[in-house]
Motif scaffolding. Structure first.
Motif, mmCIF file in Angstrom:
data_model
loop_
_atom_site.group_PDB
_atom_site.id
_atom_site.type_symbol
_atom_site.label_atom_id
_atom_site.label_comp_id
_atom_site.label_asym_id
_atom_site.label_seq_id
_atom_site.Cartn_x
_atom_site.Cartn_y
_atom_site.Cartn_z
ATOM 1 N N SER A 1 7.184 10.955 -18.945
ATOM 2 C CA SER A 1 6.044 10.933 -19.852
ATOM 3 C C SER A 1 5.467 9.532 -19.935
ATOM 4 O O SER A 1 6.086 8.551 -19.528
ATOM 5 N N ALA A 2 4.252 9.479 -20.465
ATOM 6 C CA ALA A 2 3.612 8.194 -20.719
ATOM 7 C C ALA A 2 2.879 8.313 -22.038
ATOM 8 O O ALA A 2 2.299 9.358 -22.339
ATOM 9 N N ALA A 3 2.924 7.260 -22.843
ATOM 10 C CA ALA A 3 2.180 7.249 -24.094
ATOM 11 C C ALA A 3 1.359 5.972 -24.159
ATOM 12 O O ALA A 3 1.809 4.905 -23.741
ATOM 13 N N VAL A 4 0.136 6.105 -24.669
ATOM 14 C CA VAL A 4 -0.754 4.956 -24.804
ATOM 15 C C VAL A 4 -1.205 4.895 -26.257
ATOM 16 O O VAL A 4 -1.655 5.907 -26.809
ATOM 17 N N CYS A 5 -1.062 3.747 -26.883
ATOM 18 C CA CYS A 5 -1.393 3.571 -28.301
ATOM 19 C C CYS A 5 -0.662 4.603 -29.160
ATOM 20 O O CYS A 5 -1.197 5.070 -30.173
ATOM 21 N N GLY A 6 0.509 5.007 -28.728
ATOM 22 C CA GLY A 6 1.281 5.956 -29.517
ATOM 23 C C GLY A 6 0.953 7.409 -29.260
ATOM 24 O O GLY A 6 1.581 8.301 -29.829
ATOM 25 N N TYR A 7 -0.054 7.676 -28.409
ATOM 26 C CA TYR A 7 -0.411 9.070 -28.118
ATOM 27 C C TYR A 7 0.141 9.472 -26.762
ATOM 28 O O TYR A 7 -0.109 8.791 -25.764
ATOM 29 N N ASP A 8 0.861 10.569 -26.739
ATOM 30 C CA ASP A 8 1.376 11.070 -25.471
ATOM 31 C C ASP A 8 0.202 11.536 -24.613
ATOM 32 O O ASP A 8 -0.671 12.275 -25.075
ATOM 33 N N ILE A 9 0.204 11.098 -23.358
ATOM 34 C CA ILE A 9 -0.955 11.370 -22.508
ATOM 35 C C ILE A 9 -1.056 12.850 -22.140
ATOM 36 O O ILE A 9 -2.128 13.352 -21.791
ATOM 37 N N GLN A 10 0.054 13.579 -22.261
ATOM 38 C CA GLN A 10 -0.008 15.010 -21.988
ATOM 39 C C GLN A 10 -0.352 15.808 -23.247
ATOM 40 O O GLN A 10 -1.229 16.669 -23.221
ATOM 41 N N GLN A 11 0.344 15.495 -24.338
ATOM 42 C CA GLN A 11 0.142 16.276 -25.568
ATOM 43 C C GLN A 11 -1.182 15.924 -26.241
ATOM 44 O O GLN A 11 -1.809 16.752 -26.883
ATOM 45 N N ASP A 12 -1.572 14.672 -26.139
ATOM 46 C CA ASP A 12 -2.697 14.158 -26.918
ATOM 47 C C ASP A 12 -3.651 13.403 -26.014
ATOM 48 O O ASP A 12 -4.013 12.267 -26.271
ATOM 49 N N ARG A 13 -4.032 14.065 -24.934
ATOM 50 C CA ARG A 13 -4.739 13.374 -23.867
ATOM 51 C C ARG A 13 -5.996 12.650 -24.357
ATOM 52 O O ARG A 13 -6.208 11.473 -24.080
ATOM 53 N N LEU A 14 -6.828 13.366 -25.116
ATOM 54 C CA LEU A 14 -8.111 12.768 -25.485
ATOM 55 C C LEU A 14 -7.935 11.569 -26.414
ATOM 56 O O LEU A 14 -8.631 10.560 -26.286
ATOM 57 N N ALA A 15 -6.950 11.668 -27.341
ATOM 58 C CA ALA A 15 -6.710 10.544 -28.259
ATOM 59 C C ALA A 15 -6.250 9.322 -27.476
ATOM 60 O O ALA A 15 -6.691 8.191 -27.735
ATOM 61 N N ASN B 1 0.839 -1.202 0.000
ATOM 62 C CA ASN B 1 0.000 0.000 0.000
ATOM 63 C C ASN B 1 0.867 1.241 0.000
ATOM 64 O O ASN B 1 1.866 1.296 0.702
ATOM 65 N N GLY B 2 0.463 2.225 -0.794
ATOM 66 C CA GLY B 2 1.227 3.476 -0.825
ATOM 67 C C GLY B 2 2.495 3.401 -1.649
ATOM 68 O O GLY B 2 3.339 4.287 -1.583
ATOM 69 N N ALA B 3 2.640 2.334 -2.439
ATOM 70 C CA ALA B 3 3.870 2.179 -3.224
ATOM 71 C C ALA B 3 3.868 3.068 -4.460
ATOM 72 O O ALA B 3 4.895 3.299 -5.068
ATOM 73 N N GLY B 4 2.682 3.579 -4.838
ATOM 74 C CA GLY B 4 2.593 4.422 -6.033
ATOM 75 C C GLY B 4 1.887 3.744 -7.194
ATOM 76 O O GLY B 4 1.908 4.266 -8.308
ATOM 77 N N LYS B 5 1.253 2.609 -6.945
ATOM 78 C CA LYS B 5 0.555 1.903 -8.030
ATOM 79 C C LYS B 5 -0.582 2.746 -8.598
ATOM 80 O O LYS B 5 -0.665 2.984 -9.804
ATOM 81 N N SER B 6 -1.475 3.181 -7.698
ATOM 82 C CA SER B 6 -2.645 3.940 -8.165
ATOM 83 C C SER B 6 -2.225 5.265 -8.779
ATOM 84 O O SER B 6 -2.779 5.688 -9.789
ATOM 85 N N THR B 7 -1.247 5.919 -8.165
ATOM 86 C CA THR B 7 -0.778 7.200 -8.706
ATOM 87 C C THR B 7 -0.255 7.012 -10.125
ATOM 88 O O THR B 7 -0.534 7.822 -11.015
ATOM 89 N N THR B 8 0.493 5.929 -10.341
ATOM 90 C CA THR B 8 0.993 5.657 -11.690
ATOM 91 C C THR B 8 -0.162 5.474 -12.662
ATOM 92 O O THR B 8 -0.180 6.045 -13.761
ATOM 93 N N MET B 9 -1.159 4.699 -12.237
ATOM 94 C CA MET B 9 -2.307 4.452 -13.115
ATOM 95 C C MET B 9 -3.062 5.743 -13.413
ATOM 96 O O MET B 9 -3.525 5.965 -14.527
ATOM 97 N N LYS B 10 -3.183 6.602 -12.393
ATOM 98 C CA LYS B 10 -3.883 7.878 -12.593
ATOM 99 C C LYS B 10 -3.139 8.758 -13.598
ATOM 100 O O LYS B 10 -3.747 9.538 -14.321
ATOM 101 N N MET B 11 -1.819 8.625 -13.629
ATOM 102 C CA MET B 11 -1.061 9.428 -14.591
ATOM 103 C C MET B 11 -1.174 8.849 -16.000
ATOM 104 O O MET B 11 -1.335 9.580 -16.971
ATOM 105 N N VAL B 12 -1.093 7.522 -16.086
ATOM 106 C CA VAL B 12 -1.132 6.893 -17.410
ATOM 107 C C VAL B 12 -2.501 7.092 -18.067
ATOM 108 O O VAL B 12 -2.596 7.183 -19.299
ATOM 109 N N THR B 13 -3.558 7.201 -17.244
ATOM 110 C CA THR B 13 -4.893 7.386 -17.814
ATOM 111 C C THR B 13 -5.226 8.858 -18.023
ATOM 112 O O THR B 13 -6.327 9.189 -18.454
#
Lengths: 249, 308
Positions: free
Chosen positions: B57-71, B36-48
């Motif tokens: 940074s984190a990218a999902v399906c090739g879209y940067d979560i900061q630059q292209d959040r909605l995609a 608990n408190g290791a940062g699992k949920s925080t990581t997930m909250k950032m990736v989503t």
């Protein structure tokens, strides 16, 4: 995001919000309280019949005071509750812009107040039956009251986005709404006019909802008042967007 | 499908996630473990795209979560921690809202709705307000919400928390069923779950990655991996210990209660232990080769970290 997507998102958020009002007793309680108090104020305190005039001044003059209490009651949960329940995370991880969420929620609450105003239309029918009112003035009164409600709503919605506690959002909302209302009342202006320059006093009066709504109640649609309320709404929607954005850090 | 690069998150002076890098390809079910408190949920909250990273940074399906959040968010299905839901909405209304907000057409949405509720067995409560549902149902509503648009990437924060054993089994089977063409990240405390569904597991502690491998690779890090558990009569105990010590001098022999011995054969293997027993002509009641336990590995490495 294309304009179409944004519209879809705004309307989805708005409909969800509106549906949630009617899923709880909130909607019914709000509407009943609004109708009862606006009626009571009009007939007992406003002297609707004693005035002997076929207008709705006695009705509209109470609206700012009603909104001071009722709008924060409606808006306090707007963002605070989402933050407390964690549903803000659901909302912001859907592919919708924060601006769309802010506008959708605001529109839902604004439309709801619009519905409350529509339900007061029998009072218009009453004056029309009893006398020969100036329908333009009354229509202007309704539009002005609706615009003013939007102003209160944008302000109080912003405050709701600053906290996750609904009670704090309510108390802060009532206080802020009160201040923005009375800054045009003579008692406040007299306080300032003694020592502050006329420019300052004038500015404070210009910021007041009472000043602008007073203009609306006296005559046809005041362009200036419309611009004022609209810019006020936009300003606070923008502030709300920043406040919601802040929760992501 | 998911690329995380030196992701870091500070809350005030507290560093919740500390330079985490991780890649999850299609077809992988990644178990995301940590105390608990290791940062699992925080990581997930950032990736989503809910929380903004402090750096990295984190990218999902090739879209940067900061630059292209909605995609990026369009191709993610996410079950947040605690499965939040709007209490006054019915199950169907909530799913319908998510579908509409995702821009799904009416007919597509109808099908997707049916399928998501089927998969999570929610059809019976479709018209009930969520506040009237039990914890297990609410979790499944959150799961249905994540599955609704058949996303390429699924991020599930404790998907089986609060479910009964049958429901847990159902969710694991569901994950296994859809895993082939998706990248799935599952955070959990339940280590048997990792063995049941994950093709790979990472352990994070204090925001940093401290172990990464297949569940069996991680199990191999248990000192008991490859050890032999023998059931012996108390009377034979001494001769068993003598026989094994003679054949395998570097074996560690630990008694487990009175009826069993745990033999760690060191450089030798379990079959050497069996040969030694054979040679001494000892018959024992039970002979089990241990594969190592994930929770022992988990405890060992996360507690070492604490001490540093």
């Amino acid at each position: 995001m294309s304009a179409g997507n944004t519209l879809t998102a705004v309307s989805a958020v708005m409909r969800r919000e509106l549906a949630s009002y009617f899923a709880t007793p909130l909607a019914v309680v709000f509407l009943i309280v609004f109708l009862l108090t606006s009626g009571a104020f009009t007939f007992y305190l406003g002297g609707f019949f004693d005035r002997g005039q076929s207008d709705l001044y006695a009705f509209f003059q109470w609206h700012p005071w009603l909104y001071i209490v009722l709008v924060p009651a409606l808006s306090m949960r707007l963002w605070a509750e989402e933050a407390r329940a964690g549903t803000i995370e659901l909302l912001l991880t859907l592919p919708i812009g924060i601006g769309a969420a802010v506008v959708g929620k605001f529109l839902a609450a604004w439309l709801f107040i619009g519905l409350a105003l529509v339900l007061t239309l029998p009072i218009w029918a009453t004056v029309a039956y009893l006398g020969d009112p100036d329908h333009g003035t009354i229509l202007a009164g309704y539009i002005g009251s609706f615009a003013m409600a939007g102003g209160y709503l944008a302000l109080c919605g912003f405050l709701s986005a600053l906290t996750r506690n609904q009670v704090i959002a309510f108390v802060a909302g009532v206080s802020a709404a009160f201040v923005i209302t009375v800054s045009g009342a003579p008692v406040v202006l007299n306080f300032f006019s003694g020592w502050a320059g006329s420019a300052v006093t004038g500015f404070i009066a210009q910021m007041s909802f009472l000043t602008h709504f007073g203009e609306v109640m006296r005559g046809a649609i005041e362009f200036r008042a419309a611009i004022y309320f609209l810019s006020f709404i936009l300003l606070f929607l923008f502030a709300t967007r920043i406040a919601v954005e802040r929760q992501r850090s | 499908m998911i690329e995380i690069d030196s992701l870091t998150k500070d809350f005030g002076g507290f560093r919740a996630v500390d330079g985490l890098s991780l890649t999850v390809p299609r077809g992988e079910v990644l178990g995301f473990l940590g105390p608990n408190g290791a940062g699992k949920s925080t990581t997930m909250k950032m990736v989503t795209g809910f929380l903004r990273p402090t750096s990295g940074s984190a990218a999902v399906c090739g879209y940067d979560i900061q630059q292209d959040r909605l995609a990026a968010q369009r191709c993610i299905g996410y079950l947040p921690e605690g499965a939040p839901a709007w209490p006054e909405m019915t199950v169907e209304a909530m799913l319908r809202f998510a579908g509409t907000a995702r821009g799904m057409e009416k007919s597509t949405l109808g099908n997707a709705l049916g399928q998501a509720m089927d998969r999570t067995e929610l059809a019976a409560v479709a018209h009930q307000p969520i506040e009237t549902l039990s914890k297990g149902f609410r979790r499944r509503v959150g799961l249905a919400l994540a599955l609704l648009h058949n996303p390429d990437v699924l991020i599930l924060d404790e998907p089986t928390d609060g479910l009964d054993p049958n429901q847990k089994h159902g969710v694991r089977r569901l994950i296994a069923d859809i895993a082939a063409d998706k990248a799935i990240v599952v955070s959990t405390h339940i280590l048997e779950e990792v063995e049941a569904v994950c093709t790979r597991a990472v352990i994070i502690d204090q925001g940093r990655l401290i172990a990464d491998g297949t569940p069996s690779e991680l199990e191999a890090r248990d000192p008991l991996h490859g050890a032999v558990r023998l059931t012996v009569d108390p009377g034979e105990r001494g001769s068993v210990i003598d026989a094994i010590s003679a054949a395998i001098p570097d074996a560690f022999i630990d008694p487990e209660g009175t009826g069993a011995l745990i033999i760690r054969p060191g450089a030798h293997s379990a079959s050497d232990v069996a040969a030694a027993l054979d040679k001494a002509n000892i018959r024992t009641g039970g002979f089990t080769v241990l594969s190592g336990r994930l929770d022992a590995v988990f405890r060992t490495i996360t507690q070492t970290e604490d001490r540093q």
